[in-house]
Motif scaffolding. Structure first.
Motif, mmCIF file in Angstrom:
data_model
loop_
_atom_site.group_PDB
_atom_site.id
_atom_site.type_symbol
_atom_site.label_atom_id
_atom_site.label_comp_id
_atom_site.label_asym_id
_atom_site.label_seq_id
_atom_site.Cartn_x
_atom_site.Cartn_y
_atom_site.Cartn_z
ATOM 1 N N PRO A 122 0.838 -1.203 0.000
ATOM 2 C CA PRO A 122 0.000 0.000 0.000
ATOM 3 C C PRO A 122 0.873 1.253 0.000
ATOM 4 O O PRO A 122 1.918 1.293 0.657
ATOM 5 N N LEU A 123 0.467 2.274 -0.737
ATOM 6 C CA LEU A 123 1.197 3.544 -0.752
ATOM 7 C C LEU A 123 1.083 4.197 0.614
ATOM 8 O O LEU A 123 0.000 4.601 1.027
ATOM 9 N N ASP A 124 2.195 4.296 1.325
ATOM 10 C CA ASP A 124 2.155 4.864 2.672
ATOM 11 C C ASP A 124 3.271 5.891 2.866
ATOM 12 O O ASP A 124 3.061 7.080 2.778
ATOM 13 N N MET A 125 4.487 5.408 3.153
ATOM 14 C CA MET A 125 5.686 6.245 3.304
ATOM 15 C C MET A 125 5.681 7.135 4.536
ATOM 16 O O MET A 125 6.523 8.043 4.650
ATOM 17 N N ARG A 126 4.806 6.923 5.489
ATOM 18 C CA ARG A 126 4.782 7.753 6.696
ATOM 19 C C ARG A 126 5.786 7.218 7.713
ATOM 20 O O ARG A 126 5.668 6.088 8.168
ATOM 21 N N MET A 127 6.758 8.030 8.085
ATOM 22 C CA MET A 127 7.743 7.607 9.081
ATOM 23 C C MET A 127 7.106 7.442 10.463
ATOM 24 O O MET A 127 7.493 6.582 11.236
ATOM 25 N N SER A 128 6.137 8.283 10.753
ATOM 26 C CA SER A 128 5.493 8.241 12.068
ATOM 27 C C SER A 128 4.306 7.296 12.096
ATOM 28 O O SER A 128 3.795 6.963 13.164
ATOM 29 N N GLY A 129 3.841 6.881 10.920
ATOM 30 C CA GLY A 129 2.644 6.042 10.845
ATOM 31 C C GLY A 129 1.369 6.835 11.001
ATOM 32 O O GLY A 129 0.277 6.261 11.074
#
Length: 310
Positions: A122-129
Motif C-alpha cells: 500500500p502507498l504509505d511512506m509515513r515515518m510516524s505512521g
C-alpha cells in the motif's frame, strides 16, 4: 520483521562528536540504535546521558530494547521538537547532537511501509505512521502541485509528464500500491531512461519528502539543535541527497558568519560575531571499505559544526 539498519559513517560520527564521558548527547534519529548504542557505551553510567529520539514507533520500541542497561533514554518525537523534548527532560544544553537523515534500511526493506518501488505494498511512506500518506498525495494533489514537488524534491526533469500520467491514471481508478505508481512513472519517461536506470527513485523520494515534511522539519531542527548545544558542543548531520546537504551547508555557514555590515561601512555596527566553527571544511564521505559493505551509504555526507559562542 527485525529492525535492521546499518549505521552509516559510524566511526566518523563518534570521532566527530568528540564524546566526553560525563556529557549529555542527543541522537535525534535513533532508528535501529546503532549510533545511539555506540555513543551510550562511551558515557559514564552515572554521570553521562544519551537521549535517543525517533518519530517511528517501531524504531522507538527497538531502541528501547537495544539501549537497555546503558545510560540512555528513548523518546518518541520529531527532532524538530528537540527544544521542547529537552526542556521536558530538564536538560538545559547538550554536548553533542547527531542527526542521520532520510529513510532507514528497515523502512525501505519492510515492504508494508510503502517506501520501496521494488516491492508491492500500500502507498504509505509515513515515518510516524500518522497523518498524510503517499496515497493521499498521489490521489489528492492537483497536477501543478504534483509536478512541483516531483521537480523540486526529486529534482526530476520529467516531472510534468510523470504528474500528467498520474492524474490520467487516477481518473480511471485510485492509485493504491507502490508498484502501480512505479508502473505509471515508468510509462511517463522515455524508453531510453527506463533502460539506463530505474526511473522511480526520484519521484518516490519526492513524495516521501512531501509526506514527512522532511525539509521543513530539518530547517526548523537546524536552528533549534544548534541553539541547544553547550559551548564546545558539536552538531553532526548525515545527509543523503543534495537538497538536505545544501540546506545543512548553508545553515552551517550562517552560524559561522561574523559581521554582515555592507562592505563600504568603515566600522562594524552590527556587532555580529561567529557562533560556530566548521570542524570539517568539506563533507566527510564513506571510505571504500564502507561502500563495499553497504551500497546504501554511497550518497552519505557528514558535516560537523562546533558551537563557539551563544
Amino acid at each position: 520483521m527485525e529492525f535492521k539498519h546499518v549505521s552509516v559513517l559510524l566511526d566518523e560520527c563518534i570521532e566527530g562528536l568528540d564524546i566526553k564521558p560525563e556529557g549529555i548527547y542527543v541522537d535525534g534519529t535513533a532508528g535501529g540504535a546503532g549510533h545511539s548504542a555506540e555513543i551510550a557505551k562511551r558515557l559514564d553510567p552515572q554521570k553521562g546521558r544519551l537521549i535517543a529520539i525517533d518519530r517511528d514507533p517501531e524504531a522507538v520500541k527497538t531502541a528501547e530494547q537495544r539501549l537497555a542497561g546503558l545510560p540512555a533514554q528513548v523518546v518518541r518525537g520529531n527532532y524538530s521538537e528537540i527544544d521542547d523534548i529537552l526542556a521536558e527532560l530538564g536538560v538545559s544544553g547538550a554536548d553533542g547532537i547527531l542527526l542521520d537523515l532520510g529513510v532507514s534500511s528497515y523502512q525501505l526493506d519492510n515492504a508494508e511501509r510503502g517506501f520501496s518501488y521494488h516491492n508491492d505494498a500500500p502507498l504509505d511512506m509515513r515515518m510516524s505512521g500518522e497523518g498524510l500518506s503517499a496515497k493521499d498525495v498521489v490521489n489528492g494533489y492537483g497536477y501543478e502541485q504534483l509536478s512541483k514537488i516531483i521537480f523540486e524534491y526529486g529534482e526530476e526533469k520529467f516531472s510534468r509528464s510523470i504528474a500528467k500520467r498520474i492524474v490520467e491514471k487516477r481518473q480511471e481508478k485510485p492509485v493504491e500500491t507502490t508498484l502501480e505508481l512505479a508502473e505509471i512513472i515508468k510509462s511517463a519517461v522515455p524508453q531510453k531512461v527506463r533502460r539506463e536506470k530505474n526511473p522511480c527513485k526520484k519521484t518516490f523520494q519526492a513524495i516521501r519528502i512531501e509526506v514527512n515534511s522532511e525539509l521543513e522539519h530539518l530547517s526548523i531542527a537546524l536552528d533549534k539543535a544548534f541553539d541547544a548545544l553547550n559551548i564546545g558542543g558539536r552538531l553532526c548531520i548525515i545527509t543523503f541527497h543534495s537538497l538536505e546537504d545544501r540546506l545543512v551547508k548553508q545553515r552551517f555557514q550562517s552560524f559561522c558568519r561574523g559581521c554582515v555590515c555592507p562592505l563600504d561601512f568603515p566600522v562594524c555596527v552590527c556587532g555580529k560575531t561567529p557562533r560556530g566553527r566548521l570542524v570539517n571544511r568539506k563533507p566527510i564521505e564513506p571510505a571504500e571499505e564502507e561502500l563495499a559493505a553497504n551500497n546504501r551509504s554511497r550518497s552519505a555526507k557528514l558535516r560537523i559544526i562546533e558551537k563557539i559562542d551563544d
